[in-house]
Design a protein around this motif. Structure first.
Motif, PDB file in Angstrom:
ATOM      1  N   ARG A 457     -44.561 -13.207  -4.468  1.00 39.49           N
ATOM      2  CA  ARG A 457     -45.952 -12.791  -4.670  1.00 39.49           C
ATOM      3  C   ARG A 457     -46.258 -11.671  -3.687  1.00 39.49           C
ATOM      4  NH1 ARG A 457     -49.055 -17.341  -6.552  1.00 39.49           N
ATOM      5  NH2 ARG A 457     -47.908 -18.101  -8.368  1.00 39.49           N
ATOM      6  N   GLY A 458     -46.283 -10.445  -4.184  1.00 39.65           N
ATOM      7  CA  GLY A 458     -46.572  -9.320  -3.295  1.00 39.65           C
ATOM      8  C   GLY A 458     -45.506  -9.187  -2.222  1.00 39.65           C
ATOM      9  N   ALA A 459     -45.952  -9.187  -0.974  1.00 37.31           N
ATOM     10  CA  ALA A 459     -45.025  -9.004   0.141  1.00 37.31           C
ATOM     11  C   ALA A 459     -44.484 -10.320   0.677  1.00 37.31           C
ATOM     12  CB  ALA A 459     -45.738  -8.251   1.271  1.00 37.31           C
ATOM     13  N   CYS A 460     -44.818 -11.433   0.021  1.00 30.78           N
ATOM     14  CA  CYS A 460     -44.326 -12.732   0.492  1.00 30.78           C
ATOM     15  C   CYS A 460     -43.956 -13.575  -0.721  1.00 30.78           C
ATOM     16  CB  CYS A 460     -45.379 -13.425   1.354  1.00 30.78           C
ATOM     17  SG  CYS A 460     -46.929 -13.714   0.487  1.00 30.78           S
ATOM     18  N   SER A 461     -43.838 -14.888  -0.528  1.00 27.96           N
ATOM     19  CA  SER A 461     -43.474 -15.759  -1.641  1.00 27.96           C
ATOM     20  C   SER A 461     -44.247 -17.063  -1.534  1.00 27.96           C
ATOM     21  CB  SER A 461     -41.977 -16.052  -1.627  1.00 27.96           C
ATOM     22  OG  SER A 461     -41.660 -16.865  -0.514  1.00 27.96           O
ATOM     23  N   VAL A 462     -44.294 -17.791  -2.658  1.00 29.62           N
ATOM     24  CA  VAL A 462     -44.897 -19.118  -2.676  1.00 29.62           C
ATOM     25  C   VAL A 462     -43.833 -20.111  -3.130  1.00 29.62           C
ATOM     26  CG1 VAL A 462     -47.236 -18.304  -3.123  1.00 29.62           C
ATOM     27  CG2 VAL A 462     -45.725 -18.788  -5.043  1.00 29.62           C
ATOM     28  N   GLY A 463     -44.053 -21.370  -2.810  1.00 26.96           N
ATOM     29  CA  GLY A 463     -43.118 -22.396  -3.249  1.00 26.96           C
ATOM     30  C   GLY A 463     -42.662 -23.335  -2.162  1.00 26.96           C
ATOM     31  N   SER A 464     -43.037 -23.075  -0.899  1.00 22.07           N
ATOM     32  CA  SER A 464     -42.597 -23.975   0.172  1.00 22.07           C
ATOM     33  C   SER A 464     -43.179 -25.371  -0.017  1.00 22.07           C
ATOM     34  CB  SER A 464     -42.995 -23.408   1.539  1.00 22.07           C
ATOM     35  OG  SER A 464     -44.391 -23.283   1.645  1.00 22.07           O
ATOM     36  N   ASN A 465     -44.407 -25.442  -0.555  1.00 18.75           N
ATOM     37  CA  ASN A 465     -45.000 -26.769  -0.790  1.00 18.75           C
ATOM     38  C   ASN A 465     -44.257 -27.508  -1.911  1.00 18.75           C
ATOM     39  OD1 ASN A 465     -45.910 -24.970  -2.744  1.00 18.75           O
ATOM     40  ND2 ASN A 465     -47.931 -25.898  -2.910  1.00 18.75           N
ATOM     41  N   VAL A 466     -43.762 -26.761  -2.902  1.00 15.82           N
ATOM     42  CA  VAL A 466     -42.993 -27.391  -3.986  1.00 15.82           C
ATOM     43  C   VAL A 466     -41.692 -27.963  -3.422  1.00 15.82           C
ATOM     44  CG1 VAL A 466     -41.824 -26.979  -6.191  1.00 15.82           C
ATOM     45  CG2 VAL A 466     -43.976 -25.808  -5.687  1.00 15.82           C
ATOM     46  N   ARG A 467     -41.013 -27.186  -2.596  1.00 17.82           N
ATOM     47  CA  ARG A 467     -39.750 -27.649  -2.029  1.00 17.82           C
ATOM     48  C   ARG A 467     -39.965 -28.855  -1.124  1.00 17.82           C
ATOM     49  NH1 ARG A 467     -39.581 -22.076  -1.222  1.00 17.82           N
ATOM     50  NH2 ARG A 467     -39.554 -22.230   1.034  1.00 17.82           N
ATOM     51  N   ASP A 468     -41.051 -28.827  -0.361  1.00 21.48           N
ATOM     52  CA  ASP A 468     -41.367 -29.961   0.505  1.00 21.48           C
ATOM     53  C   ASP A 468     -41.645 -31.217  -0.331  1.00 21.48           C
ATOM     54  OD1 ASP A 468     -42.114 -30.767   3.378  1.00 21.48           O
ATOM     55  OD2 ASP A 468     -43.863 -31.411   2.255  1.00 21.48           O
TER      56      ASP A 468
END
Length: 1197
Positions: A457-468
């Motif tokens: 997403r843009g200059a970063c990413s999402v999904g750490s909460n999914v992996r956790d």
């Protein structure tokens, strides 16, 4: 997940330090502040009227209680007496309102720590308590925001007292009072209080919802008031828009009350109202509200409605695991058995499987599934719990449909929120035994995908909460299923968890995966090599990302079950990662993993990477090029062990593909623009690794192509974005060094003369470039050339570097280039070697050593400043490092050419740097100084006063002295002032520190200086020598603002502290006469800070006797008519303070007049106004009036 891991044991090492970490997490064994708390509560009647003491008491109580937030159960034995003491104050009729409110404040603090559910049970709840609590409640002002704790605690108290087992009508007695006015029944009083506080905007709203849940479930109340209350609640909800703050508060209160009511109420009582409530909620569309708390309460209430629609029963079809004992799982002697429990109740439930399910359940589940995709975690978590609870009451077929709907969340068309919610729901279903083993074939692949879920997403990413959350699913499955059920999926889950534990970018996810892996090892006992891996990849070890990628991953890959999965994950997910740090770590990890699977790397991985290396994805291309170089180099090192070259290990096609990467990038113009900032360092890394791997490319056209990209980068460094410059420069230098070492010299070690001439001439010419970065690159390129390339070129290279340093230092520009040139001088000399009688064009010898040391010592005096500050410090630091490397080399190989004329100024300059104000550079200089002093192999010759220095700085200081701390460093540095050879330079450094503006540095440096002067107070010879040195520094730096201003400030401090008191007894002592003359020169400056410091020194010089006193007064009176108003004002105020301190220097008869005139005159007025006042002062002080100068710029009049 961290808590879960801690609860289920710790699998780390046995080291004492690690055990201490665990022990310290649970250090409280009881409530140790019991007596302090009793004293504090007992003191409330005395302190409640004083706001200050009240605030102090509250803060003290908060400090005591907050210690037990993690272990509130330790308070349980003490809660009763604390509550009794505080309620005694409340019940006392003589207690003023302020004391009552203070008591409730203390009660609320305890309640916050222990939790209201436990704490409220301790409130007295006799019949006799109902009316007093009601009366106290009725006297409260709901709008008083300062006393909300009182209302909160009273509502909780009322929640307990209203549970008395008698009809409330018995408490009413005769409702008509003597005045024939009808009193309101107790039941309705409580109900009205609850309703009113459900609508307030502060915390009592939550307590009111608790009151509703307790009160409305009474048999007498629900019979009379339940329907009306629900009507009122639904009307309240319907009439709010949900947009204003007030509406949000009202909705919050009503929804809280309904949620708790449907949680605690009986199903038979509430079932008839549930459809109406559900219909009202659907009409409000709360799932679309912008307020997360309203969406959460809506989900909470809907799941309670769903449970109301369904009969309360345990599903007979649910999966039930038998023994959950860790000891049973880990013990080989105890067989693990687990079967579904079959009882008569189960048989009855199986007969009732086909009972009718209300239509509303479909709506409830639909809302809960929508809640799983909400953007807020609290809503998704509530929905997941609701799914688990509702599914547990459904027949098997319907429950399976719900599971199927949850699995639909795991679609790549869904957002990360849906994936996260789906994971939470699966964990809840698995934990409750509602996810049957037959579904695991569908679920496990989704969880494995979730463990690596990431979206850019843009200059970063999402999904750490999914992996956790996926780690939480694995953790819950470990507790929910028998080993035989999970056995088919063990390798999948174990590999995925270990990949997350060592390669996840987020530290919380790595720790969660480690905890889940540990839980599976303990509960399942089937994970391959589980115990061994846990000792290396425990909760604490995976906290460091570098350690995970470069060390732990190698250990895990040593087990064949995990080797290829770890490598494949790096290839597919990490070398094309959006974060460059992860890409670079992944390539280094591949280098380290190559020995574990060399054939797999050479035959499968390398060809795959080579296709990505020329692909269109920028990040993938960058990572793949880096990885190709790392793997090739690792294979080369493996080949050395078996006497094979790298071309024997990898295929000819791969060799050709590695060679063609540069050509393809050049043809596609991928060295340009933003992508070029990534491609250039990547190709330089490839060049370096292929050169180190001794690829057979000698005399191949590719070498010219590689040299072109290196030279082009050095010439165009100024066009590259600032963030990437440092990395590119480091990469290009490493590549050039390896390239020259491998391809530009023959078997005998002789350099290719043609390339040698071309490169040396080209880089020396680059030292004259108008671009600072081009100069830096050229200087570093010269420094990285191998020894063979320096042969017969050393003089030419050193002359070029020295000339660039000398010229640019005089002009005050190209600071970064000068720093890099200083570094390169040392590198060139170290590579060329030292030989006393050698040729100056090939080695460092007696003929050229003086020139080399000259430029390095000159660089130690580089104090260039620009808008970035003291940038010359970069050059000084580089010069100190270069001197260290060079001196130790010469002292080892040819100490005879290291003369005293070189060593003495070097040690003096280092002493000066060790006395200066910037911590980092002081520390570096101090460590270099100590290294020279205490070096034994080799010994540095000709250090002046070595024995005296060893007494001041013994060998222990190498390890114990922290040069960064001014409190430690300056007390050693000041002692160097007693050594004549070091006095000038040490004092020069100290005056900058003692006269600076950093408080800690000024304090400790000046204190150490004064301590030294105190030691020589009675030694007139030593003090005179010190004074001469001080004046010499002043004279040498009279027009150097960097030194003269702090020197004047330091002089002012020294004079004020009577450091030269012995001189004041002599008339017109030479020290004060010379100092006055120097200050007169400073007075001509236009710098305000310098003039102010000069005024301070003038005022302190008044203590000296003789004609100098009149001259000082004359200078001060001249400054009273300075052209700058601020200087005039400063002079007047300092003169006033001077006359207060030294009141014996003027005639007592005029002293008061002088003081009055100095203080009353507005010296910031125009000169025509203040000049007569100044002249009057001249007459009173017996100083001739200054005469106006007719020509030239008027400085003073």
């Amino acid at each position: 997940m961290a808590l879960s891991e801690a609860d289920n044991g710790w699998s780390g090492g046995e080291e004492e330090g690690e055990v201490d970490v665990i022990v310290k997490t649970c250090v409280l064994s009881g409530f140790s502040e019991s007596s302090d708390t009793r004293t504090l509560i007992s003191s409330l009647p005395e302190i409640h009227e004083d706001d200050r003491t009240t605030e102090t008491a509250i803060q003290r109580f908060l400090v005591i209680m907050n210690k037990y937030q993690e272990q509130p159960h330790l308070l349980d034995p003490h809660l009763e007496w604390m509550m009794k003491m505080l309620l005694d104050l409340v019940r006392n009729e003589s207690s003023p309102p302020s004391l009552v409110h203070l008591s409730f404040k203390f009660l609320s603090i305890v309640c916050k720590v222990r939790g209201y559910k436990i704490f409220m049970q301790l409130f007295p709840h006799e019949v006799s308590d109902v009316q007093p609590v009601l009366e106290l409640m009725s006297r409260q002002d709901p709008n008083d925001l300062q006393t909300w704790q009182t209302r909160y605690m009273l509502l909780l108290w009322l929640s307990v007292t209203c549970l008395i087992p008698f009809d409330l009508s018995r408490l009413d007695g005769h409702l008509e009072s003597d005045g024939a006015k009808t009193r309101e029944p107790t039941m309705y009083r409580i109900l009205n209080i609850a309703k009113s506080y459900l609508l307030v905007s502060d915390s009592p709203r939550s307590a009111a919802s608790v009151l509703v849940s307790k009160f409305m479930t009474r048999p007498d109340v629900k019979q009379r008031c339940l329907g009306d209350f629900l009507d009122w609640s639904l009307t309240t909800i319907s009439q709010t828009s949900g947009y204003s703050v007030r509406d949000v508060m009202v909705l919050d209160g009503a929804l809280q009350a309904l949620a708790k009511l449907f949680k605690h109420g009986k199903r038979d009582d509430l079932l008839q109202y549930a459809p109406t409530v559900l219909q009202c909620l659907e009409q409000k569309h709360l799932s679309e509200s912008s307020e997360a708390k309203l969406r959460k309460l809506s989900v909470k209430l809907i799941q309670r409605l769903g449970l109301t629609f369904l009969k309360p029963r345990l599903a007979a079809w649910r999966y039930q695991r038998g023994s959950r004992s860790l000891a049973a799982n880990l013990s080989a002697s105890q067989p693990i058995t687990a079967t579904a429990a079959v009882t008569p109740e189960t048989e009855t439930q199986e007969q009732e499987e086909d009972y009718d399910i209300p239509e509303e359940i479909e709506t409830v589940i639909e809302h809960l599934l929508v809640g799983l995709k909400d953007k807020e975690t609290i809503v998704r978590w509530s929905a997941a719990k609701g799914i688990g609870r509702v599914t547990g009451r459904l027949p098997k077929e319907l429950a399976d449909e719900v599971v199927g709907s949850v699995l639909d969340c795991f679609s790549f068309q869904e957002t990360d929120n849906a994936w996260h919610g789906g994971c939470l729901a699966l964990a809840e279903l698995g934990r409750r035994g509602l996810l049957l083993p037959s579904r695991l074939t569908d679920v496990v692949p989704l969880i494995v995908k979730s463990l690596t879920f990431e979206e850019k997403r843009g200059a970063c990413s999402v999904g750490s909460n999914v992996r956790d959350a996926a780690c939480y699913v694995c953790w819950s499955f470990a507790r929910a299923y028998e080993p035989k059920e999970l056995n088919p999926f063990v390798n999948q889950i174990a590999s995925a968890l270990l990949i997350a534990a060592v390669f996840d970018r987020n530290v919380n996810c790595r720790r969660a995966a480690s905890a889940a892996f540990q839980e599976n090892v303990g509960r399942q006992g089937t994970f391959p090599h589980g115990i061994e891996i846990l000792t290396a990849a425990d909760y604490f070890s995976v906290g460091n990302l570098n350690n995970c990628y470069l060390n732990i991953s190698v250990y895990i890959a040593g087990f064949p079950e995990y080797t290829e999965s770890l490598i494949d994950h790096l290839i597919t997910m990490k070398i094309n990662h959006w974060d460059s740090v992860i890409r670079e770590l992944a390539t280094k990890a591949l280098h380290n993993l190559t020995p574990q699977a060399p054939d797999y790397m050479a035959t499968k991985v390398l060809p795959q990477l080579l296709s990505v290396a020329v692909g269109m994805n920028l990040h993938g291309r960058h990572g793949a090029i880096l990885a190709c170089g790392e793997i090739t180099h690792a294979l080369y090192k493996l080949g050395l062990q078996t006497n094979r070259t790298v071309v024997d290990i990898i295929s000819p096609d791969c060799v050709e593909a590695l060679k063609n990467i540069h050509h393809l990038l050049l043809e596609r113009k991928q060295y340009r623009g933003f992508g070029g900032a990534l491609m250039r360092p990547a190709i330089f890394s490839l060049i370096e690794k292929l050169s180190l791997s001794k690829m057979p490319f000698k005399n191949d056209p590719i070498i010219s192509g590689w040299q072109w990209v290196i030279d082009d980068t050095i010439q165009t460094l100024h066009l590259i974005s600032s963030g990437a410059k440092d990395g590119i420069i480091a990469a290009v230098v490493s590549a050039l060094s390896a390239l020259c070492e491998e391809y530009y010299q023959d078997q005998t070690g002789q350099a290719d003369s043609q390339m040698q001439d071309v490169l040396v001439s080209q880089y020396i010419e680059g030292l004259k470039s108008p671009q600072v970065l081009n100069r830096s690159g050229s200087a570093l390129a010269l420094g990285c050339l191998p020894r063979a390339m320096l042969h017969n070129k050393l003089k030419q290279i050193l002359d070029g570097l020295q000339q660039m340093c000398t010229v640019s230092q005089k002009e005050g520009n190209f600071t970064e280039a000068r720093r890099d040139a200083v570094r390169s001088i040392a590198q060139v000399c170290v590579k060329a070697g030292v030989r006393a009688g050698g040729a100056p064009d090939s080695v460092l010898c007696s003929e050229n050593i003086a020139d080399v040391y000259g430029v390095l010592l000159s660089s130690l005096n580089d104090y260039t400043s620009d808008s970035r500050g003291d940038v010359g410090a970069w050059v000084r630091e580089a010069a100190m490092t270069s001197l260290l490397e060079l001196t130790l080399l010469v002292a080892r190989d040819a100490p005879e050419i290291l003369s005293a004329d070189l060593v003495k100024p070097m040690m003096c300059c280092l002493a000066q740097q060790a006395a200066e104000k910037i911590d980092r550079y002081r520390a570096h200089a101090g460590s270099v100084f100590l290294r020279f002093l205490h070096s034994t192999n080799p010994v540095v010759p000709h250090i002046p006063l070595r024995e005296e220095l060893l007494n001041i700085l013994p060998v222990e200081t190498l390890t114990t002295l922290n040069w960064n701390a001014p409190s430690q460093a300056y007390k050693y540095i000041a002692q160097l002032l007693g050594l004549p050879e070091y006095q000038y330079h040490t004092l020069l450094g100290l005056c900058v520190s003692a006269g600076g503006i950093t408080e800690s540095t000024v304090h400790f440096s000046s204190q150490s200086l004064f301590d030294f002067l105190k030691g020589i107070q009675n030694d007139s010879v030593a003090l005179a020598q010190f004074g001469d040195t001080l004046l010499r520094i002043f004279r040498d730096n009279l027009h150097n603002q960097r030194v003269s201003v702090p020197l004047l400030r330091m002089l002012s401090q020294m004079l004020a502290n009577s450091c030269f008191e012995i001189f004041t007894t002599q008339e017109d002592h030479p020290f004060c006469v010379d100092l006055l003359n120097l200050c007169k020169d400073c007075k001509k400056s236009k710098d305000i800070s310098k003039l102010r410091a000069c005024i301070s020194v003038f005022c302190e010089l008044i203590q000296f006797q003789g004609d100098v006193r009149k001259k000082v007064l004359s200078q001060l009176l001249l400054l009273l008519c300075h052209s700058f108003p601020v200087v005039r004002k400063t002079t007047s105020s300092q003169m006033y303070e001077m006359l207060l301190t030294y009141d014996d220097i003027i005639d007592p008869e005029v002293l008061d007049d002088v003081m009055t005139l100095l203080s009353d005159t507005n010296w910031e007025s125009d000169l025509a106004t203040v000049r007569p006042q100044r002249n009057q002062l001249c007459d009173w002080l017996g100083v001739p009036r200054p005469q106006l100068v007719a020509k030239g710029p008027v400085q003073v009049s």
